[in-house]
Design an enzyme around this catalytic site. Structure first.
Site, PDB file in Angstrom:
ATOM      1  N   ALA A  64      69.899 -54.366 -37.973  1.00 17.85           N
ATOM      2  CA  ALA A  64      68.402 -55.757 -38.411  1.00 17.85           C
ATOM      3  C   ALA A  64      67.276 -55.452 -38.558  1.00 17.85           C
ATOM      4  CB  ALA A  64      68.232 -57.096 -37.844  1.00 17.85           C
ATOM      5  N   ASP A  65      67.283 -55.883 -40.043  1.00 15.69           N
ATOM      6  CA  ASP A  65      66.054 -55.452 -40.537  1.00 15.69           C
ATOM      7  C   ASP A  65      65.475 -56.556 -40.998  1.00 15.69           C
ATOM      8  OD1 ASP A  65      64.381 -52.755 -41.480  1.00 15.69           O
ATOM      9  OD2 ASP A  65      64.420 -54.014 -43.268  1.00 15.69           O
ATOM     10  N   THR A  66      63.497 -56.614 -40.667  1.00 19.92           N
ATOM     11  CA  THR A  66      63.096 -57.389 -41.467  1.00 19.92           C
ATOM     12  C   THR A  66      61.675 -57.510 -43.470  1.00 19.92           C
ATOM     13  OG1 THR A  66      62.954 -59.027 -39.393  1.00 19.92           O
ATOM     14  CG2 THR A  66      60.732 -59.606 -40.418  1.00 19.92           C
TER      15      THR A  66
END
Length: 187
Positions: A64-66
């Site tokens: 995941a990456d925000t």
């Protein structure tokens, strides 16, 4: 199963789903030319998942990456306390968007998605901004704040998935893991 992230928040959220996993950090650079925050979050999650899957082809890999966007401006992780103050000052009294891309690779199959949540900060005094930056809480977080900690006092309202603002949108994560055949919550 492998979580391709060093984020303690993602580790905690995934553990709460009852999924056994180990952590392997991808080491992929987060510096990309893409400026669209939704596409950038999705691209980074996919790059991280693919990097880890290359070394672990038989594992289910989730990454995941925000990305935090204030209009056209992307706010990454602040370099220091001064930049953290500047980020929080820009967010004060305004609504911004938090995008988290999630990618799952399993058996050569790849699936992913991006979640968006709108977050509105309340108006903040200079003293509140300085106090928050001094906590150091926001230094390792996109946008320079953590909603799950002291930073919740900065927020007036969220519209969307709270867990997305923490950095791991659970509804999306559960859907992707189940699609890859991973048992969630003891199924």
């Amino acid at each position: 199963m492998i979580l391709a992230s060093g984020s303690p928040r993602r580790r905690d959220l995934l553990a709460n789903l009852g999924v056994p996993f180990r952590v392997v950090v991808s080491g992929e650079a987060e510096d990309r030319p893409e400026r669209d925050p939704a596409r950038l979050a999705g691209e980074l999650a996919t790059l991280k998942a693919r990097a880890v899957a290359q070394s672990h082809p038989d594992a289910v890999v989730i990454a995941a990456d925000t990305v935090v966007a204030l209009g056209e401006e992307l706010l990454g992780k602040p370099a220091d306390e001064a930049e953290n103050r500047a980020f929080v000052r820009r967010l004060a009294g305004r609504t911004h968007q938090v995008y988290t891309g999630v990618t799952v690779l399993s058996g050569g199959q790849e699936s992913g998605g991006v979640e968006r949540t709108d977050v509105t900060f309340r108006a903040l005094t200079d003293g509140e901004i300085a106090h928050y930056a001094r906590t150091g809480e926001g230094l390792d977080k996109a946008g320079g704040y953590g909603i799950q900690g002291v930073g919740m006092a900065l927020v007036a309202r969220i519209d969307g998935d709270y867990s997305n603002v923490v950095g791991f949108p659970l509804a999306l994560v559960i859907r992707l893991l189940r699609g890859a055949g991973v048992a969630v919550w003891g199924e």
